[in-house]
Motif scaffolding. Structure first.
Motif, PDB file in Angstrom:
ATOM      1  N   TYR A 130       0.841  -1.196   0.000  1.00 11.92           N
ATOM      2  CA  TYR A 130       0.000   0.000   0.000  1.00 11.92           C
ATOM      3  C   TYR A 130       0.881   1.254   0.000  1.00 11.92           C
ATOM      4  CZ  TYR A 130      -3.823   3.117   1.516  1.00 11.92           C
ATOM      5  OH  TYR A 130      -4.756   4.117   1.600  1.00 11.92           O
ATOM      6  N   GLY A 131       0.595   2.169  -0.911  1.00 13.37           N
ATOM      7  CA  GLY A 131       1.265   3.459  -0.911  1.00 13.37           C
ATOM      8  C   GLY A 131       2.597   3.517  -1.621  1.00 13.37           C
ATOM      9  N   THR A 132       3.075   2.398  -2.181  1.00 14.08           N
ATOM     10  CA  THR A 132       4.369   2.396  -2.864  1.00 14.08           C
ATOM     11  C   THR A 132       4.173   2.343  -4.372  1.00 14.08           C
ATOM     12  OG1 THR A 132       4.564  -0.026  -2.781  1.00 14.08           O
ATOM     13  CG2 THR A 132       5.455   1.230  -0.926  1.00 14.08           C
ATOM     14  N   VAL A 174      -0.255  14.637 -13.040  1.00 13.54           N
ATOM     15  CA  VAL A 174       0.552  13.612 -13.707  1.00 13.54           C
ATOM     16  C   VAL A 174       1.448  12.908 -12.697  1.00 13.54           C
ATOM     17  CG1 VAL A 174       0.524  14.632 -16.012  1.00 13.54           C
ATOM     18  CG2 VAL A 174       2.246  15.392 -14.353  1.00 13.54           C
ATOM     19  N   GLN A 175       1.592  13.495 -11.507  1.00 10.63           N
ATOM     20  CA  GLN A 175       2.355  12.845 -10.438  1.00 10.63           C
ATOM     21  C   GLN A 175       1.449  11.995  -9.542  1.00 10.63           C
ATOM     22  OE1 GLN A 175       2.117  16.214 -10.729  1.00 10.63           O
ATOM     23  NE2 GLN A 175       4.074  16.895 -11.531  1.00 10.63           N
ATOM     24  N   HIS A 176       0.165  11.954  -9.852  1.00  8.09           N
ATOM     25  CA  HIS A 176      -0.765  11.139  -9.067  1.00  8.09           C
ATOM     26  C   HIS A 176      -0.376   9.673  -9.186  1.00  8.09           C
ATOM     27  CE1 HIS A 176      -4.535   8.998  -8.105  1.00  8.09           C
ATOM     28  NE2 HIS A 176      -4.778  10.025  -7.308  1.00  8.09           N
ATOM     29  N   ALA A 190       3.063   9.978  -1.788  1.00  6.31           N
ATOM     30  CA  ALA A 190       2.870  11.387  -1.431  1.00  6.31           C
ATOM     31  C   ALA A 190       4.125  12.224  -1.647  1.00  6.31           C
ATOM     32  CB  ALA A 190       2.416  11.513   0.025  1.00  6.31           C
ATOM     33  N   TRP A 191       5.194  11.633  -2.159  1.00  8.56           N
ATOM     34  CA  TRP A 191       6.421  12.390  -2.416  1.00  8.56           C
ATOM     35  C   TRP A 191       6.323  13.075  -3.773  1.00  8.56           C
ATOM     36  CZ3 TRP A 191      10.501   8.167  -0.692  1.00  8.56           C
ATOM     37  CH2 TRP A 191      10.503   8.093   0.718  1.00  8.56           C
ATOM     38  N   TYR A 192       5.388  14.005  -3.911  1.00  8.73           N
ATOM     39  CA  TYR A 192       5.160  14.666  -5.193  1.00  8.73           C
ATOM     40  C   TYR A 192       6.346  15.521  -5.622  1.00  8.73           C
ATOM     41  CZ  TYR A 192       0.291  13.316  -4.438  1.00  8.73           C
ATOM     42  OH  TYR A 192      -0.854  12.608  -4.207  1.00  8.73           O
ATOM     43  N   SER A 193       6.878  16.296  -4.693  1.00  6.84           N
ATOM     44  CA  SER A 193       8.069  17.104  -4.972  1.00  6.84           C
ATOM     45  C   SER A 193       9.054  16.933  -3.823  1.00  6.84           C
ATOM     46  CB  SER A 193       7.699  18.584  -5.135  1.00  6.84           C
ATOM     47  OG  SER A 193       7.519  19.200  -3.876  1.00  6.84           O
ATOM     48  N   ASP A 194      10.237  17.532  -3.963  1.00 10.02           N
ATOM     49  CA  ASP A 194      11.244  17.385  -2.914  1.00 10.02           C
ATOM     50  C   ASP A 194      10.783  18.034  -1.607  1.00 10.02           C
ATOM     51  OD1 ASP A 194      11.387  19.956  -4.015  1.00 10.02           O
ATOM     52  OD2 ASP A 194      13.510  20.162  -3.496  1.00 10.02           O
TER      53      ASP A 194
END
Length: 273
Positions: A130-132, A174-176, A190-194
């Motif tokens: 889950y979540g990876t 697009v990062q979803h 949830a690591w959309y950006s740094d």
């Protein structure tokens, strides 16, 4: 390995449903012969299919996130009722396809799946936690170090390695998680950006999803939302002056992507001379 105890809570949900009844039934539907004939027609149509043995030039994967059988059934009924019919008998465009199949996607560690684990399943053919994203089940969510060595390849990456042009198009970011499973390897969806990551994770070599969108695979077409994760936090959004980018590394990923495309195009043109 430390043991992990999981507490399972069983909840009961009361569902209140509204049953639609129809006082007028089409006259032909009350006769068994009507349904027998429809069954014969469906069988004859299936038996008359001619297999397409030609090699496909393109492959497009359409994904409706959360689009299980109940959702499709509800859509079919709603569409039929919008045309003043009862609904169940309506046929969606996808119902007319000559070949249909069901795909079972789930997470290995949680019964209720999420878009990250299922995205890894249908993009990479591997069930995950889950979540990876883009990682085997050996990777642990939010654990940066578990990323390395557990990366799995997606169909998009394999197509690019085979010399194809590839693209990602989304009505969401697009990062979803749904599209990100095709290009990223992230221990947390949830690591959309740094800015969404810890300094320790960044020092360890883990990269955010937006960064991987540009650097992991040479994607030819990218359409969708989420540009805030592509711009530095000092950059004003081109459409919304009150909004700024999200990145803390001062990197404009859209500029990187465009510059790489320009450089590659120059190389291609020079090779043709």
């Amino acid at each position: 390995m430390a043991s992990q105890q999981t507490a399972t809570t069983v909840g009961f949900i009361l569902l209140l449903s509204v049953t639609w009844t129809f006082s007028v039934i089409p006259e032909d539907e009350v006769h068994p012969s009507f349904w027998n004939n429809k069954g014969k027609q469906a069988l004859h149509k299936a038996l008359g299919l001619t297999p397409n043995v030609h090699r496909a030039k393109n492959s497009i994967l359409f994904l409706g996130d959360g689009m299980g059988i109940p959702t499709v059934t509800a859509a079919r009924i709603l569409k039929g009722q919008s045309k003043n019919r009862t609904g169940e008998e309506f046929v969606l465009a996808m119902d007319t396809f000559p070949y249909l199949a069901l795909s079972k996607t789930y997470n290995v560690d949680q019964q209720m799946p999420d878009s990250a684990g299922t995205s890894t399943a249908y993009h990479c053919g591997v069930k995950a936690r889950y979540g990876t994203l883009g990682l085997s089940a050996s990777a642990i969510r939010t654990n940066c170090s578990s990323t390395f060595g557990n990366e799995v390849k997606s169909v998009l990456h394999r197509a690019k390695m085979a010399g194809k042009w590839v693209g990602v198009v989304s009505t969401a970011r697009v990062q979803h998680a749904s599209p990100a499973g095709s290009y990223s390897h992230s221990a947390d969806r949830a690591w959309y950006s740094d800015a969404d990551m810890t300094a320790a994770d960044l020092r360890a070599g883990c990269r955010d999803i937006a960064y991987q969108l540009v650097y992991n695979t040479d994607i030819n077409v990218i359409l969708g939302g989420g540009r805030r994760y592509m711009f530095p936090n000092t950059t004003v959004d081109p459409e919304y002056p009150k909004s700024r980018g999200d990145r803390g590394d001062n990197v404009d990923l859209t500029d990187v992507w465009l510059r790489n495309k320009t450089e590659r195009q120059v190389c291609v043109e020079q090779s043709r001379v």
